[in-house]
Write an enzyme that holds these catalytic residues in place. Structure first.
Site, PDB file in Angstrom:
ATOM      1  N   ALA A 199       0.863  -1.182   0.000  1.00  0.00           N
ATOM      2  CA  ALA A 199       0.000   0.000   0.000  1.00  0.00           C
ATOM      3  C   ALA A 199       0.901   1.235   0.000  1.00  0.00           C
ATOM      4  CB  ALA A 199      -0.877  -0.016   1.243  1.00  0.00           C
ATOM      5  N   GLY A 239       0.609  -5.038   0.856  1.00  0.00           N
ATOM      6  CA  GLY A 239      -0.557  -5.116  -0.026  1.00  0.00           C
ATOM      7  C   GLY A 239      -0.222  -5.672  -1.405  1.00  0.00           C
ATOM      8  N   GLU A 254      -0.251  -9.315  -0.891  1.00  0.00           N
ATOM      9  CA  GLU A 254      -1.660  -9.696  -0.680  1.00  0.00           C
ATOM     10  C   GLU A 254      -2.409  -9.747  -2.019  1.00  0.00           C
ATOM     11  OE1 GLU A 254      -2.314  -6.585   2.237  1.00  0.00           O
ATOM     12  OE2 GLU A 254      -2.706  -8.098   3.778  1.00  0.00           O
ATOM     13  N   GLU A 314       4.379  -5.261   7.222  1.00  0.00           N
ATOM     14  CA  GLU A 314       3.550  -4.241   7.880  1.00  0.00           C
ATOM     15  C   GLU A 314       3.900  -4.040   9.343  1.00  0.00           C
ATOM     16  OE1 GLU A 314       2.417  -6.462   5.712  1.00  0.00           O
ATOM     17  OE2 GLU A 314       0.740  -5.685   4.535  1.00  0.00           O
TER      18      GLU A 314
HETATM   19  N1  CAA Z   1       4.570   3.297  -0.441  1.00  0.00           N
HETATM   20  C1  CAA Z   1       4.969   4.482  -0.937  1.00  0.00           C
HETATM   21  N2  CAA Z   1       6.170   4.655  -1.555  1.00  0.00           N
HETATM   22  C2  CAA Z   1       6.975   3.585  -1.673  1.00  0.00           C
HETATM   23  C3  CAA Z   1       6.613   2.321  -1.171  1.00  0.00           C
HETATM   24  C4  CAA Z   1       5.340   2.191  -0.534  1.00  0.00           C
HETATM   25  N3  CAA Z   1       4.873   1.010  -0.066  1.00  0.00           N
HETATM   26  N4  CAA Z   1       7.625   1.448  -1.408  1.00  0.00           N
HETATM   27  C5  CAA Z   1       8.572   2.153  -2.043  1.00  0.00           C
HETATM   28  N5  CAA Z   1       8.193   3.451  -2.210  1.00  0.00           N
HETATM   29  C6  CAA Z   1       8.925   4.526  -2.844  1.00  0.00           C
HETATM   30  C7  CAA Z   1      10.024   5.068  -1.962  1.00  0.00           C
HETATM   31  O1  CAA Z   1       9.517   6.014  -1.030  1.00  0.00           O
HETATM   32  C8  CAA Z   1      10.963   5.672  -2.973  1.00  0.00           C
HETATM   33  O2  CAA Z   1      10.426   6.925  -3.378  1.00  0.00           O
HETATM   34  P1  CAA Z   1      11.377   8.232  -3.407  1.00  0.00           P
HETATM   35  O3  CAA Z   1      12.367   7.923  -4.506  1.00  0.00           O
HETATM   36  O4  CAA Z   1      10.447   9.341  -3.726  1.00  0.00           O
HETATM   37  O5  CAA Z   1      12.029   8.312  -2.067  1.00  0.00           O
HETATM   38  C9  CAA Z   1      10.836   4.735  -4.174  1.00  0.00           C
HETATM   39  O6  CAA Z   1       9.619   4.019  -3.984  1.00  0.00           O
HETATM   40  C10 CAA Z   1      11.959   3.734  -4.257  1.00  0.00           C
HETATM   41  O7  CAA Z   1      12.033   3.050  -3.009  1.00  0.00           O
HETATM   42  P2  CAA Z   1      13.399   2.896  -2.189  1.00  0.00           P
HETATM   43  O8  CAA Z   1      14.294   4.043  -2.442  1.00  0.00           O
HETATM   44  O9  CAA Z   1      13.023   2.611  -0.770  1.00  0.00           O
HETATM   45  O10 CAA Z   1      14.001   1.594  -2.905  1.00  0.00           O
HETATM   46  P3  CAA Z   1      14.954   0.492  -2.269  1.00  0.00           P
HETATM   47  O11 CAA Z   1      15.348  -0.379  -3.411  1.00  0.00           O
HETATM   48  O12 CAA Z   1      16.015   1.117  -1.428  1.00  0.00           O
HETATM   49  O13 CAA Z   1      14.005  -0.349  -1.258  1.00  0.00           O
HETATM   50  C11 CAA Z   1      12.010  -1.536  -0.629  1.00  0.00           C
HETATM   51  C12 CAA Z   1      12.948  -1.095  -1.780  1.00  0.00           C
HETATM   52  C13 CAA Z   1      12.739  -2.512   0.284  1.00  0.00           C
HETATM   53  C14 CAA Z   1      10.829  -2.238  -1.289  1.00  0.00           C
HETATM   54  C15 CAA Z   1      11.556  -0.285   0.181  1.00  0.00           C
HETATM   55  O14 CAA Z   1      11.094   0.696  -0.721  1.00  0.00           O
HETATM   56  C16 CAA Z   1      10.454  -0.580   1.146  1.00  0.00           C
HETATM   57  O15 CAA Z   1      10.704  -1.124   2.205  1.00  0.00           O
HETATM   58  N6  CAA Z   1       9.205  -0.196   0.795  1.00  0.00           N
HETATM   59  C17 CAA Z   1       8.067  -0.346   1.692  1.00  0.00           C
HETATM   60  C18 CAA Z   1       7.606  -1.780   1.760  1.00  0.00           C
HETATM   61  C19 CAA Z   1       6.471  -1.902   2.751  1.00  0.00           C
HETATM   62  O16 CAA Z   1       6.626  -1.655   3.925  1.00  0.00           O
HETATM   63  N7  CAA Z   1       5.305  -2.334   2.246  1.00  0.00           N
HETATM   64  C20 CAA Z   1       4.114  -2.498   3.062  1.00  0.00           C
HETATM   65  C21 CAA Z   1       3.270  -1.268   3.010  1.00  0.00           C
HETATM   66  S1  CAA Z   1       1.943  -1.320   4.159  1.00  0.00           S
HETATM   67  C22 CAA Z   1       0.745  -2.251   3.431  1.00  0.00           C
HETATM   68  O17 CAA Z   1       0.900  -2.751   2.349  1.00  0.00           O
HETATM   69  C23 CAA Z   1      -0.496  -2.382   4.268  1.00  0.00           C
HETATM   70  C24 CAA Z   1      -1.647  -3.101   3.697  1.00  0.00           C
HETATM   71  O18 CAA Z   1      -1.804  -3.412   2.568  1.00  0.00           O
HETATM   72  C25 CAA Z   1      -2.734  -3.391   4.602  1.00  0.00           C
END
Ligand code: CAA
Length: 256
Positions: free
Chosen positions: A64, A107, A110, A130
């Site tokens: 998400a 998500g 999922e 999460e």
């Molecule tokens: N939401 C919003 N933006 C995201 C994102 C997310 N889930 N995942 C990545 N991005 C964005 C980053 O903010 C970044 O944007 P900027 O360049 O503007 O800073 C861009 O994508 C590239 O990401 P990274 O620089 O972080 O890339 P990386 O290769 O260093 O890391 C990653 C990759 C490990 C996937 C890392 O981006 C990460 O941990 N992302 C979040 C993953 C996460 O926690 N997902 C769960 C979300 S909660 C959820 O999903 C709840 C639900 O459904 C109920």
């Protein structure tokens, strides 16, 4: 640019590609609405017999959209209608294949877990991180992972938020097939094309029986299977399939 791109890469096959590459295909409301609408079109279109859902080589979807979610409280989240998105996805009546490369997290994972068949690249990175954000999976992750691989594996990964590779997903029974990363999309389309040639009513009833059976006691599920089985004997495609076998020719299934 649309957030979801649609193509027909093979006869009867629709490919839906999530298209927010700058944020690793994070799922915001626009993506969910576009995906929902694209799936509704695919469901209604008799020419579409199987769907491949994919992202790009870096990410299927990294979850998400955290920036969108960070601002919202429970009332706002509820009002967004995200639950309806998951319900519509679960009710999609045609074969739905997830072609997963790169990150499939939160998500995003999922979304893949809600599909029928998962073709996963060896180097894909899957998981439900999460917990590390102070929340938990809310799009079916705890329940679909539990049902796919059992309590001990599910809690191992959901409680820690650890990621695992596509190869590991295969070992855990969380992938239908694990292939080299470059082969993910071609293999998913090939599989979708072979499904598109099969009788659509049989596929719909098989999907319904398996998915409903996961939630029902065995006797109720067996009854449901039997009535679906009888129903298919009334279809034109049953007569076509059996006549084609007897006449030693390929069948031409019409979904009737
Ligand atoms: N939401 C919003 N933006 C995201 C994102 C997310 N889930 N995942 C990545 N991005 C964005 C980053 O903010 C970044 O944007 P900027 O360049 O503007 O800073 C861009 O994508 C590239 O990401 P990274 O620089 O972080 O890339 P990386 O290769 O260093 O890391 C990653 C990759 C490990 C996937 C890392 O981006 C990460 O941990 N992302 C979040 C993953 C996460 O926690 N997902 C769960 C979300 S909660 C959820 O999903 C709840 C639900 O459904 C109920």
């Amino acid at each position: 640019m649309p957030n979801v791109l649609k193509e027909m890469p093979a006869p009867g096959v629709a490919k839906l590609q999530i298209n927010r590459p700058d944020v690793l295909n994070a799922l915001n409301m626009e993506v969910r609405h576009e995906l929902d609408a694209a799936l509704a079109d695919c469901a209604a279109d008799p020419e579409t017999r199987a769907v491949v859902l994919t992202g790009n080589e870096k990410a299927f979807a990294a979850g998400a959209d955290i920036k969108e979610m960070a601002k919202a409280g429970p009332v706002e989240l509820h009002a967004l209608g995200i639950e309806q998105f998951w319900q519509n996805l679960a009710a999609f009546p045609k074969p739905l294949i997830a072609a997963v490369n790169g990150f499939a997290l939160g998500g995003g994972f999922e979304l893949a877990l809600a599909c029928d068949i998962l073709i996963v690249g060896e180097k894909a990175q899957l998981g439900l991180p999460e917990v590390r954000l102070g929340i938990m999976p809310g799009g079916g992750g705890t329940q679909r992972l539990l049902r796919a691989c059992g309590k001990y594996i599910a809690l191992r990964y959901v409680m820690t938020g650890d990621r695992f590779s596509g190869i590991k997903a295969g070992e855990l029974g969380l992938a239908s097939e694990v292939v080299e990363d470059e082969q993910v999309l071609p293999r998913a389309v090939e599989l979708a094309e072979s499904l598109a040639a099969l009788p659509p009513l049989s596929l719909a009833k098989i999907k319904e029986s398996v998915l409903q059976g996961m939630e029902a006691p065995l006797n109720a599920a067996l009854k449901q299977e039997r009535s679906a089985y009888y129903l298919l004997h009334a279809s034109e495609d049953k007569f076509e399939g059996m006549a084609a076998f007897i006449e030693k020719r390929p069948a031409n299934f019409k979904g009737k």
